[in-house]
Design a protein around this motif. Structure first.
Motif, PDB file in Angstrom:
ATOM      1  N   GLU A  61      47.605  72.991  68.441  1.00  0.00           N
ATOM      2  CA  GLU A  61      46.778  72.941  69.646  1.00  0.00           C
ATOM      3  C   GLU A  61      45.949  71.665  69.682  1.00  0.00           C
ATOM      4  O   GLU A  61      45.836  71.012  70.721  1.00  0.00           O
TER       5      GLU A  61
ATOM      6  N   PHE B 288      39.297  74.832  75.861  1.00  0.00           N
ATOM      7  CA  PHE B 288      40.653  74.307  75.647  1.00  0.00           C
ATOM      8  C   PHE B 288      41.729  75.331  76.000  1.00  0.00           C
ATOM      9  O   PHE B 288      42.788  75.389  75.369  1.00  0.00           O
ATOM     10  N   THR B 289      41.482  76.109  77.070  1.00  0.00           N
ATOM     11  CA  THR B 289      42.436  77.146  77.447  1.00  0.00           C
ATOM     12  C   THR B 289      43.803  76.564  77.771  1.00  0.00           C
ATOM     13  O   THR B 289      44.838  77.037  77.279  1.00  0.00           O
TER      14      THR B 289
ATOM     15  N   LEU C  69      40.645  75.163  66.844  1.00  0.00           N
ATOM     16  CA  LEU C  69      42.011  75.032  67.333  1.00  0.00           C
ATOM     17  C   LEU C  69      42.969  75.005  66.145  1.00  0.00           C
ATOM     18  O   LEU C  69      42.605  74.589  65.040  1.00  0.00           O
ATOM     19  N   THR C  70      44.188  75.427  66.376  1.00  0.00           N
ATOM     20  CA  THR C  70      45.217  75.227  65.351  1.00  0.00           C
ATOM     21  C   THR C  70      45.597  73.751  65.357  1.00  0.00           C
ATOM     22  O   THR C  70      45.271  73.003  66.291  1.00  0.00           O
TER      23      THR C  70
ATOM     24  N   GLU D  94      47.903  68.654  70.831  1.00  0.00           N
ATOM     25  CA  GLU D  94      48.069  68.532  72.274  1.00  0.00           C
ATOM     26  C   GLU D  94      46.811  67.973  72.931  1.00  0.00           C
ATOM     27  O   GLU D  94      46.896  67.154  73.856  1.00  0.00           O
TER      28      GLU D  94
ATOM     29  N   SER E 218      50.387  74.391  74.091  1.00  0.00           N
ATOM     30  CA  SER E 218      50.899  74.429  72.719  1.00  0.00           C
ATOM     31  C   SER E 218      51.799  75.645  72.515  1.00  0.00           C
ATOM     32  O   SER E 218      52.886  75.535  71.922  1.00  0.00           O
ATOM     33  N   MET E 219      51.365  76.801  73.001  1.00  0.00           N
ATOM     34  CA  MET E 219      52.184  78.007  72.875  1.00  0.00           C
ATOM     35  C   MET E 219      53.485  77.861  73.652  1.00  0.00           C
ATOM     36  O   MET E 219      54.556  78.264  73.177  1.00  0.00           O
TER      37      MET E 219
ATOM     38  N   SER F  25      55.942  75.617  71.806  1.00  0.00           N
ATOM     39  CA  SER F  25      56.528  76.319  70.665  1.00  0.00           C
ATOM     40  C   SER F  25      57.614  77.277  71.135  1.00  0.00           C
ATOM     41  O   SER F  25      58.702  77.352  70.533  1.00  0.00           O
TER      42      SER F  25
ATOM     43  N   THR G 105      45.030  73.706  76.900  1.00  0.00           N
ATOM     44  CA  THR G 105      45.608  73.110  75.689  1.00  0.00           C
ATOM     45  C   THR G 105      46.309  74.169  74.851  1.00  0.00           C
ATOM     46  O   THR G 105      47.438  73.970  74.368  1.00  0.00           O
ATOM     47  N   ARG G 106      45.654  75.281  74.673  1.00  0.00           N
ATOM     48  CA  ARG G 106      46.241  76.372  73.883  1.00  0.00           C
ATOM     49  C   ARG G 106      47.513  76.888  74.560  1.00  0.00           C
ATOM     50  O   ARG G 106      48.527  77.164  73.898  1.00  0.00           O
ATOM     51  N   GLU G 107      47.451  77.020  75.894  1.00  0.00           N
ATOM     52  CA  GLU G 107      48.617  77.506  76.624  1.00  0.00           C
ATOM     53  C   GLU G 107      49.789  76.537  76.493  1.00  0.00           C
ATOM     54  O   GLU G 107      50.938  76.953  76.289  1.00  0.00           O
TER      55      GLU G 107
END
Length: 850
Positions: free
Chosen positions: A299, A722-723, A295-296, A302, A729-730, A733, A725-727
């Motif tokens: 991400e 972590f789909t 993860l970044t 979150e 975070s994006m 942003s 979670t990534r969504e």
């Protein structure tokens, strides 16, 4: 000389008594009175000499006495019964197992810098630690899956007063092998250890475990041979040393604590930081997700926020740990590299300034705690309000009343703090196991005859008098008094006199000397021929708090007056044992902090469980629970900017309530040996406050409001690699970048006079820019209008998109004029997403102009 080899030696007892070690190693004995009584029966003298510590006591029992007990069938039957009862307690389904959704939560990891489970395990300082210990005990009683994480300090703080009343500190070493602790081991039998980096130095900590009923407590200990002296000293003393020493301890607690959980085989799905001291746990969890799940940093943040809870206990910014940028750079430069981010991005998590990135700003642990936790709370209703106000700059666009900090009011573990008198009184009326059920039927108090309840109070007061005399005598002898000089201690206090208790940490805002404001007036109350009072004080000041030490000196100096010294006592070396005796034996519990600086103040809760009546400033939990039927309030909850004026006014209010209400209520006994008014208040206090002040209630609140929602969201956010979670975070942003494009360009609504209850429709035109209607929530806020034009008693209505034209969208909503007088409305726009924990999660708001 130093030993080249060392090894633990356990006390030897006859085989028939081996079961006692198992009972001693589980700290349930600290609240299970039959088990504690069993150790006292074995050898009362050894029990008292050991400080009521079963582990130490078993090493003091003579061989002859041990053989006698091993040959006593009645005693062995009691041992077997206690062991069977412990086994039942540890294995049977309890409250949490009976709930429908227990599968939703595996384990909560509860981090705290101190745990006050028992005075025999001195790894606590004050109320924060006692609360943490009670939290573990309540989890055990309710069958809730929780593991504690803390530090094992090798030196404990003891207080001694010199002949002039000045506090002197002692730090005797503690031996973990002489406590109810188990050294955890690896598969090869070697001690289980973890390591943390401390500014380039590798610090090793071995892991110990204490069993608090059903709840394990993990502790890290740096006093190991692999460490150099600076690293060995990390776990030397609680709240001691310079800023860097504190930072090292907090790195070990947070980062090391996460590593300790994994090393010991725990995989928590919720992490709870009890105050900011453990806040670095969030950074370590982020680092792991970056390295293990690719993860970044954003991400991972979150994902961590979804399952992290932060509890703040401080009511003032000055009580927060703050570290310099230079110190943080030395300790976290390499850590930031492991997270694949610039150090500045990590440091911004702990910066309070509205710019969110002022390079000169120091690192604030509470700010980081809030930013790394998706859910945060204060520890009383009033403290939640105070916290929203003092931390509002973290969310500068959000109204202070909507800052995302809630509250869960503290509670205390009833079985730990019940005195034997109250326990026996209830035990005679309730079914077996009532004390550990978490569901004490407090209504039973109404059925207790008043004379029986009064006898309970008299027994408690008499026991306190004996305890104070014995303790004061030892205190005087330790100061160098001769036996004859110390003999007057046997005349201290009177079992028939109205007795007040004041015991807590001596911080200046707690105003331990407020009663001394008018010494002559106080003396008149103490020495009254017909309605005298007596007061017992106890408490420690922080070693660096000269103001707190001065308050203690003034109290001791006042107590030395021959005219009142038998009615005014200061007991030194305050600990859990002193706290129990006072909370169980006094008639009135005094608490007079400067409002609103007492976050909760749980000592009064412990007293209330024993039929003690509270007389307090309306602060902390008392502001939430006070009614005239259950106790007394000092003042009316006013706030002041002039502290000297506040102290003067509230000292007078304290004297007035004592002279006009408290003392007459105790002594006016028209029909016999006790006061009907006092009994009425005592019963109302027990039955009204009892259900609320327990740690069982507190923990159930944490479970329903925080733990289970966090666990549920954590599961959803981690599925499918972590789909979500990534969504999220994006999306955050994207919203942050586009937020300045949002404008409420026009609001239409009738502002002419209206009748009460009349409906009004409002239309708002909103410029969305690069965002869509699904990204925002447009809200209509309405309510009465205050003198400054602000909305009072605001209500919110969700407005709905009516038509969209390019980047512009028209919203409609309506409200009812709910109160007479000046009424008003406004419109605002907030970000909206299904995975936002709170509508103000991002701290972004756009308001209608005008």
């Amino acid at each position: 000389m130093r030993a080249i080899r060392s090894f633990p030696v356990r006390a030897a007892v006859p085989p028939a008594l081996e079961t006692l070690f198992g009972l001693a190693m589980n700290l349930r004995w600290t609240w299970d009175k039959p088990t504690a009584e069993l150790f006292r029966r074995l050898d009362e003298d050894a029990w008292e000499r050991s400080g009521r510590d079963p582990i130490r006591m078993l090493g003091l029992v003579s061989g002859q006495r041990a053989e006698e007990a091993a040959g006593d069938p009645a005693f062995l039957a009691s041992v077997a019964a206690a062991a069977e009862d412990l086994s039942r307690y540890l294995s049977e389904p309890r409250w949490y197992q009976e709930q429908a959704n227990t599968a939703s939560l595996r384990t909560v990891a509860y981090f705290s810098p101190e745990f006050g489970v028992s005075e025999t395990m001195p790894i606590y300082s004050g109320g924060l630690g006692i609360l943490a210990g009670d939290h573990l005990k309540a989890a055990s009683d309710l069958g809730f899956p929780l593991v504690g994480v803390g530090l094992l300090y090798r030196e404990s703080f003891h207080q001694r007063l010199d002949a002039y009343g000045w506090q002197q500190e002692r730090y005797p070493s503690t031996d973990p092998h002489a406590m109810p602790l188990r050294l955890l081991t690896s598969d090869d039998g070697s001690p289980l250890k973890i390591a943390v980096d401390l500014a380039g130095a590798n610090c090793i900590a071995q892991l110990w475990s204490a069993q608090v009923g059903r709840t394990p407590l993990l502790m890290m200990d740096c006093d190991v041979e692999e460490n150099e002296p600076p690293q060995r000293a990390v776990t030397d003393r609680l709240y001691f040393g310079d800023s860097e020493h504190r930072l090292r301890q907090e790195i070990l607690l947070g980062i090391g604590g996460v590593r300790a959980l994994e090393a010991a085989g725990y995989d928590p799905d919720v992490f709870h930081s009890n105050e900011g001291h453990a806040g670095f746990l969030g950074l370590e969890r982020i680092r792991r997700l970056v390295q293990r799940e690719a993860l970044t940093f954003a991400e991972a943040l979150e994902a961590v926020r979804a399952t992290t809870i932060f509890t703040t206990h401080t009511p003032v910014p000055a009580g927060i740990d703050i570290y310099s940028t230079e110190l943080m750079e030395r300790h976290f430069g390499a850590f930031a590299d492991e997270c694949n981010i610039p150090l500045e991005e990590l440091l911004n998590l702990g910066r309070l300034g509205p710019s969110y990135a002022e390079e000169s700003e120091d690192f604030n642990m509470a700010v980081m705690g809030f930013r790394l936790a998706g859910r945060a709370n204060g520890v009383s209703k009033l403290h939640g309000e105070v916290s929203r106000r003092i931390f509002s700059s973290i969310w500068p666009q959000v109204p202070a009343g909507e800052v995302p900090i809630g509250y869960v009011t503290n509670g205390v573990h009833a079985s730990t703090w019940f005195g034997s008198e109250m326990f026996d009184l209830l035990d005679a009326r309730l079914s077996p196991g009532w004390a550990e059920s978490g569901q004490v039927p407090w209504s039973t108090i109404a059925e207790v005859p008043e004379d029986e309840l009064w006898q309970q109070r008299n027994r408690g007061r008499t026991g306190l008098v004996s305890f104070v005399r014995e303790r004061l005598h030892a205190q005087l002898m330790a100061r160098g008094a001769s036996s004859s000089e110390a003999e007057w201690a046997q005349t201290v206090l009177d079992p028939a006199v109205l007795t007040f208790g004041f015991a807590r940490r001596f911080a200046q805002y707690k105003r331990g000397t407020l009663l001394l404001t008018d010494g002559e007036r106080l003396k008149r109350m103490l020495t009254s021929a017909t309605r005298p009072i007596q007061i017992v004080f106890s408490g420690k000041a922080h070693a660096a708090d000269e103001g707190g030490k001065e308050m203690i000196r003034q109290l001791v100096h006042f107590s030395n007056d021959p005219e009142i010294r038998t009615r005014f006592v200061f007991l030194e070396d305050y600990d859990m044992e002193v706290a129990r005796r006072l909370c169980q034996g006094v008639d009135v519990w005094l608490n007079n902090p400067r409002r609103p600086l007492e976050a909760s103040g749980t000592s009064g809760m412990k007293a209330a469980l024993n039929g003690v009546i509270n007389c307090s400033i309306l602060d902390g939990w008392w502001d939430e629970c006070f009614t005239p039927e259950v106790g007394w309030a000092i003042g009316n909850g006013e706030t002041y900017t002039d502290l000297a004026h506040q102290d003067h006014v509230e000292a007078l209010a304290l004297y007035d309530v004592l002279e006009r209400e408290v003392i007459p209520a105790f002594y006016e006994r028209p029909e016999g040996s006790f006061s009907p008014q006092w009994m009425s208040k005592m019963k109302a206090s027990l039955s009204g406050l009892g259900p609320f002040v327990t740690a069982d209630r507190m923990l159930r609140d944490y479970i329903s409001r925080l733990y289970e929602p966090a666990a549920g969201q954590g599961r959803e956010m981690s599925t499918d690699a972590f789909t979500r979670t990534r969504e999220l975070s994006m999306w955050k942003s994207r919203v942050r970048e586009a937020w300045d494009d949002i404008h409420v360009v026009g609001v239409e609504g009738d502002s002419g006079p209206a009748d009460l209850g009349q409906e009004r429709t409002v239309v708002a035109d909103v410029q969305l820019g690069r965002l869509s209607p699904s990204d925002v929530s447009v809200q209509l806020a309405h309510g009465s209008v205050g003198p400054g034009g602000e909305l009072v008693g605001t209500q919110l209505v969700e407005m709905h998109p009516h038509e969209q034209n390019g980047e512009a969208c028209r919203y409609e909503g309506g409200f009812v004029a709910a109160s007479a007088g000046l009424y008003g409305f406004t419109v605002r726009v907030l970000p909206a997403h299904r995975d936002l924990i709170d509508a103000h999660d991002l701290g972004l708001v756009q308001w209608s102009p005008g």
